[in-house]
Design a protein around this motif. Structure first.
Motif, PDB file in Angstrom:
ATOM      1  N   PRO A 169     -40.653  -9.914 -29.369  1.00  0.00           N
ATOM      2  CA  PRO A 169     -39.368 -10.240 -29.315  1.00  0.00           C
ATOM      3  C   PRO A 169     -38.572  -8.701 -29.458  1.00  0.00           C
ATOM      4  CG  PRO A 169     -40.022 -11.858 -30.704  1.00  0.00           C
ATOM      5  CD  PRO A 169     -41.149 -10.682 -30.645  1.00  0.00           C
ATOM      6  N   LYS A 170     -37.523  -8.516 -28.607  1.00  0.00           N
ATOM      7  CA  LYS A 170     -36.724  -7.273 -28.850  1.00  0.00           C
ATOM      8  C   LYS A 170     -35.382  -7.600 -28.994  1.00  0.00           C
ATOM      9  CE  LYS A 170     -40.185  -4.624 -26.214  1.00  0.00           C
ATOM     10  NZ  LYS A 170     -40.476  -3.739 -24.876  1.00  0.00           N
ATOM     11  N   GLU A 171     -34.560  -6.875 -29.794  1.00  0.00           N
ATOM     12  CA  GLU A 171     -33.221  -7.040 -30.219  1.00  0.00           C
ATOM     13  C   GLU A 171     -32.345  -6.218 -28.866  1.00  0.00           C
ATOM     14  OE1 GLU A 171     -29.743  -7.214 -33.644  1.00  0.00           O
ATOM     15  OE2 GLU A 171     -31.531  -6.100 -33.796  1.00  0.00           O
ATOM     16  N   THR A 172     -31.324  -6.946 -28.157  1.00  0.00           N
ATOM     17  CA  THR A 172     -30.657  -6.232 -26.982  1.00  0.00           C
ATOM     18  C   THR A 172     -29.359  -6.107 -27.490  1.00  0.00           C
ATOM     19  OG1 THR A 172     -30.583  -8.299 -26.062  1.00  0.00           O
ATOM     20  CG2 THR A 172     -32.470  -7.149 -25.484  1.00  0.00           C
ATOM     21  N   ARG A 173     -28.797  -6.880 -28.236  1.00  0.00           N
ATOM     22  CA  ARG A 173     -27.454  -6.946 -28.596  1.00  0.00           C
ATOM     23  C   ARG A 173     -26.871  -7.500 -29.984  1.00  0.00           C
ATOM     24  NH1 ARG A 173     -26.108  -8.448 -23.764  1.00  0.00           N
ATOM     25  NH2 ARG A 173     -26.267  -6.472 -22.875  1.00  0.00           N
ATOM     26  N   LEU A 174     -25.907  -6.910 -30.405  1.00  0.00           N
ATOM     27  CA  LEU A 174     -25.447  -7.319 -31.870  1.00  0.00           C
ATOM     28  C   LEU A 174     -23.922  -7.680 -31.810  1.00  0.00           C
ATOM     29  CD1 LEU A 174     -26.157  -7.770 -34.739  1.00  0.00           C
ATOM     30  CD2 LEU A 174     -25.307  -5.299 -35.109  1.00  0.00           C
ATOM     31  N   TYR A 175     -23.568  -8.945 -31.754  1.00  0.00           N
ATOM     32  CA  TYR A 175     -22.180  -9.534 -31.859  1.00  0.00           C
ATOM     33  C   TYR A 175     -21.577  -9.243 -33.090  1.00  0.00           C
ATOM     34  CZ  TYR A 175     -23.525 -10.929 -27.128  1.00  0.00           C
ATOM     35  OH  TYR A 175     -23.945 -11.005 -25.817  1.00  0.00           O
ATOM     36  N   LYS A 176     -20.454  -8.177 -33.443  1.00  0.00           N
ATOM     37  CA  LYS A 176     -19.662  -8.391 -34.917  1.00  0.00           C
ATOM     38  C   LYS A 176     -18.407  -9.137 -34.555  1.00  0.00           C
ATOM     39  CE  LYS A 176     -22.491  -4.152 -36.043  1.00  0.00           C
ATOM     40  NZ  LYS A 176     -22.442  -2.862 -36.536  1.00  0.00           N
ATOM     41  N   GLY A 177     -18.003  -9.594 -35.492  1.00  0.00           N
ATOM     42  CA  GLY A 177     -16.698 -10.097 -35.546  1.00  0.00           C
ATOM     43  C   GLY A 177     -16.277 -11.253 -36.543  1.00  0.00           C
ATOM     44  N   HIS A 178     -17.620 -11.878 -36.980  1.00  0.00           N
ATOM     45  CA  HIS A 178     -17.220 -12.988 -38.062  1.00  0.00           C
ATOM     46  C   HIS A 178     -17.022 -12.041 -39.166  1.00  0.00           C
ATOM     47  CE1 HIS A 178     -17.522 -16.556 -35.892  1.00  0.00           C
ATOM     48  NE2 HIS A 178     -18.737 -16.047 -35.119  1.00  0.00           N
ATOM     49  N   THR A 179     -16.456 -12.914 -40.307  1.00  0.00           N
ATOM     50  CA  THR A 179     -16.335 -12.063 -41.675  1.00  0.00           C
ATOM     51  C   THR A 179     -17.176 -12.655 -42.720  1.00  0.00           C
ATOM     52  OG1 THR A 179     -14.352 -13.448 -42.079  1.00  0.00           O
ATOM     53  CG2 THR A 179     -13.934 -11.447 -41.073  1.00  0.00           C
ATOM     54  N   TYR A 180     -17.942 -14.022 -42.290  1.00  0.00           N
ATOM     55  CA  TYR A 180     -18.818 -14.366 -43.447  1.00  0.00           C
ATOM     56  C   TYR A 180     -20.049 -14.917 -42.611  1.00  0.00           C
ATOM     57  CZ  TYR A 180     -15.148 -14.384 -46.892  1.00  0.00           C
ATOM     58  OH  TYR A 180     -14.438 -14.032 -47.837  1.00  0.00           O
ATOM     59  N   SER A 206     -18.498  -8.110 -25.988  1.00  0.00           N
ATOM     60  CA  SER A 206     -17.348  -8.238 -26.403  1.00  0.00           C
ATOM     61  C   SER A 206     -16.883  -9.829 -26.491  1.00  0.00           C
ATOM     62  CB  SER A 206     -16.483  -7.883 -25.022  1.00  0.00           C
ATOM     63  OG  SER A 206     -16.773  -8.735 -23.930  1.00  0.00           O
ATOM     64  N   CYS A 207     -15.734 -10.230 -27.439  1.00  0.00           N
ATOM     65  CA  CYS A 207     -15.446 -11.630 -27.663  1.00  0.00           C
ATOM     66  C   CYS A 207     -14.454 -12.190 -26.659  1.00  0.00           C
ATOM     67  CB  CYS A 207     -14.988 -11.663 -28.949  1.00  0.00           C
ATOM     68  SG  CYS A 207     -14.624 -13.263 -29.676  1.00  0.00           S
ATOM     69  N   PHE A 208     -14.799 -13.201 -25.843  1.00  0.00           N
ATOM     70  CA  PHE A 208     -13.757 -13.770 -25.025  1.00  0.00           C
ATOM     71  C   PHE A 208     -12.695 -14.202 -25.965  1.00  0.00           C
ATOM     72  CE2 PHE A 208     -17.426 -14.596 -22.122  1.00  0.00           C
ATOM     73  CZ  PHE A 208     -17.092 -13.382 -21.083  1.00  0.00           C
ATOM     74  N   ARG A 209     -12.831 -15.038 -26.798  1.00  0.00           N
ATOM     75  CA  ARG A 209     -11.793 -15.884 -27.588  1.00  0.00           C
ATOM     76  C   ARG A 209     -12.421 -16.124 -28.883  1.00  0.00           C
ATOM     77  NH1 ARG A 209      -7.655 -18.349 -25.648  1.00  0.00           N
ATOM     78  NH2 ARG A 209      -8.506 -18.036 -23.525  1.00  0.00           N
ATOM     79  N   GLU A 210     -11.304 -16.068 -29.956  1.00  0.00           N
ATOM     80  CA  GLU A 210     -11.471 -16.589 -31.423  1.00  0.00           C
ATOM     81  C   GLU A 210     -10.560 -17.968 -31.413  1.00  0.00           C
ATOM     82  OE1 GLU A 210     -11.228 -14.929 -35.738  1.00  0.00           O
ATOM     83  OE2 GLU A 210      -9.525 -14.423 -34.451  1.00  0.00           O
TER      84      GLU A 210
END
Length: 644
Positions: free
Chosen positions: A511-522, A553-557
């Motif tokens: 398996p290969k990591e392709t993307r990291l989604y950052k935004g959550h605080t916990y 990118s984050c569409f919506r919180e």
């Protein structure tokens, strides 16, 4: 075999002296569970029994500790073994009883004019109150256990509000008294939508009530020539059905009180009715049970096994089986299609006036002329077989393969077990994780591969039939959840890193990591692919985030929950369901961020959530030990189960 009994809850009951009469023999209840008693103590009891000083009985039980009152096992058929419990609190005949929706309590009604509330698992009477000034014939309840309804020979129907705090130990509050009958009220039945109440009596009339307003809506009259003994509703609520001492059953239009059809077949009193779908079953003092078609009004089958009046009938396992209770002191199970008697349950010392199923259909609750209420466990052999095995630690999850041939479970002692569904045999135990395994699931395609998440900071991919660990994804912190897209090319991982990690898994060995989604605080606790390959995640930060699967990118919180969000699951269209520590399940349109509904039914945090394959049902599991089934479109609570 003795050791097996000792590992489970076991009731010890002994007589103090052999020389006294049966009526004078006081029961002595062993109050400490046998699981806390050593073998030598148990052997000493057996030795004492052989010496003639006391008589002793044991029986396996699903019940916890026992309390200070008489509990007897009076015997039963081979199907039921010694799985029958007796509650002796009434002073006269028990004519009506019903189990609570939560499965913890029994409400019973008697000629002694009292309603008893019994805690099944603590084996104690938690409330007893005088409800009427004469014999109470029936007790019914709302599906949420908030109210009970009683009817009596004092010509009255009463509606009581239940106080669930302190285990119903507070006396129920009388909300309303319905007065309209001029003679005894024999039976009452709530409409399927619980907005109306049907009552019948010896004045030969039936009344349909708006019970919330206390008003009579319709009167069913001038047709029966003798007292009306029983009533029920059709499953769609369009028909009110009455049975009388004139041997007739009448189907009434519930909207205008017109007679739709009269059913003739019984030769004497019709004493009980139950309807489901297009089928109506009736019991009579002619000792028969008749199965009717509501559409045609014809008798489909006549069942003649009881030796005296049939006082109670109900369905079991959909419409496959009938449970009946009779003045011949027995409860019987019949196959509805063949009419063959399958089992006889004995134990009552007097006629059985009511016999119905508990909310989870694991028990028959019965009331009798012997002044007792009995709880009989049914399908005991099947239930024992379905306790398929035991992990050595907390079981965190259970998931099926797409072909439904296998299911996988995982525990807090780092074990993963793969089971064959149809045999309940463990085919293999997968070992490799070094800490709690919080999730194990099958890949979407077939049932060859399993992936697992653990406190040890890894995701592992297995070829389970060979027990082969194909690859390990190292994240360094607890991995709470993962999801694989339907094409089995991507894996999204929720972790204590506060991020969502996206991996290419086309090659399961690398398996290969392709993307990291950052935004959550916990910690990110749950993650799910939508139908467009975008990603939805939930977190300890009480937020839901909707991510673009093609970029970072984050569409919506989305905010609304008041605490940790444990799970996110897909429903139909653009809707999702989430469960939280705030004791709610919420339905959202994740593309607009709107909260469509808030489902309240649990009394504690809800760490378990799933949906039916068609997305039309939501299943939630709470720390209150309840499993709730919800209609995803309306938000209505359809069923509530308790077993754990």
């Amino acid at each position: 075999k003795t050791k097996r009994y000792l590992t489970r809850r076991t009731e010890i009951m002994s007589y103090s002296k052999v020389g006294t009469s049966d009526e004078q023999k006081p029961f002595k209840t062993w109050e400490e569970p046998i699981s806390n008693t050593n073998i030598s103590d148990f052997k000493s009891l057996i030795k004492e029994n052989k010496s003639g000083k006391c008589q002793l009985k044991t029986k396996t039980s699903v019940l916890p500790s026992f309390h200070n009152h008489v509990v007897k096992n009076l015997g039963s058929s081979s199907l039921f073994g010694e799985n029958q419990w007796t509650y002796s609190h009434h002073t006269y005949e028990v004519y009506g009883c019903v189990g609570s929706a939560c499965g913890y309590y029994i409400f019973s009604a008697s000629r002694d004019m009292h309603i008893n509330i019994i805690h099944i698992y603590q084996m104690k009477l938690v409330q007893r109150f005088k409800a009427h000034d004469s014999t109470i014939m029936r007790v019914r309840r709302l599906r949420d256990d908030s109210k009970i309804f009683t009817c009596s020979f004092d010509k009255k129907i009463k509606i009581w509000s239940l106080d669930k705090t302190n285990d119903y130990s507070n006396t129920p509050t009388l909300d309303r008294t319905l007065e309209g009958h001029t003679e005894w009220v024999y039976d009452i039945a709530l409409s399927p939508d619980e907005t109306q109440l049907l009552s019948v009596g010896s004045d030969k009339n039936g009344i349909i009530w708006d019970w919330k307003e206390g008003e009579q809506k319709l009167k069913l009259q001038n047709r029966h020539k003798q007292p009306i003994r029983c009533c029920c509703w059709s499953e769609d609520g369009k028909l009110a059905i009455t049975g009388s001492q004139d041997a007739l059953i009448i189907l009434w239009d519930a909207s205008n009180a017109n007679v739709v059809r009269t059913l003739q077949g019984h030769t004497t009193y019709v004493l009980c009715l139950c309807s489901k779908g297009n089928i109506l079953i009736s019991g009579s003092s002619d000792k028969t049970i008749r199965v009717w078609s509501l559409d045609s009004g014809k008798v489909r089958r006549t069942i003649s096994y009881h030796n005296k009046n049939v006082e109670s009938v109900c369905f079991y396992k959909g419409v496959e089986k009938i449970v009946s209770g009779s003045l011949d002191k027995t409860i019987r199970l019949f196959d509805i299609n063949s009419g063959i008697q399958e089992h006889i349950i004995e134990g009552h010392a007097g006629g059985v006036y009511c016999a119905l199923l508990s909310s989870d259909q694991r028990f028959i609750i019965s009331g009798s002329a012997d002044k007792s209420v009995k709880l009989t466990k049914i399908d005991i052999e099947d239930l024992e077989q379905n306790r398929v095995g035991f992990h050595t630690g907390i079981i965190w999850s259970c998931n099926f393969s797409s072909d439904e041939k296998w299911f996988v479970t995982n525990d807090s002692n780092s074990q993963i077990k793969v089971w064959e569904y149809y045999t309940y045999n463990v085919k293999i135990t997968l070992s490799g994780h070094t800490s709690h395994v919080v999730l194990a699931n099958f890949m979407p395609k077939g049932s060859e591969h399993v992936y697992s998440c653990s406190y040890d900071g890894t995701v592992r991919i297995w070829k389970h039939r060979e027990g082969e660990e194909m690859s390990v994804i190292q994240l360094g912190k607890t991995v709470w959840n993962a999801d694989v897209d339907p094409d089995q090319t991507k894996m999204a991982i929720a972790a204590a890193t506060h991020n969502v990690h996206l991996y290419d898994i086309q090659d399961l060995k690398e398996p290969k990591e392709t993307r990291l989604y950052k935004g959550h605080t916990y910690d990110v606790l749950s993650v799910k692919f939508d139908r467009d390959q975008n990603i939805i995640s939930s977190s300890s930060d009480s937020c839901i985030r909707y991510w673009d699967g093609q970029s970072d990118s984050c569409f919506r919180e989305i905010k609304g929950h008041e605490s940790i969000i444990y799970h996110v699951k897909l429903l139909t269209g653009d809707n999702i369901a989430t469960s939280s520590m705030d004791k709610t399940v919420r339905i959202w349109n994740y593309k607009t961020g709107n909260c469509e509904n808030i489902l309240r039914g649990h009394d504690s945090p809800i760490p378990a959530l799933d949906t039916s394959p068609d997305g039309k049902r939501i299943i939630s599991g709470g720390q209150d030990a309840m499993v709730c089934i919800w209609d995803a479109e309306t938000g209505q609570l359809e069923e509530r189960w308790r077993g754990h």
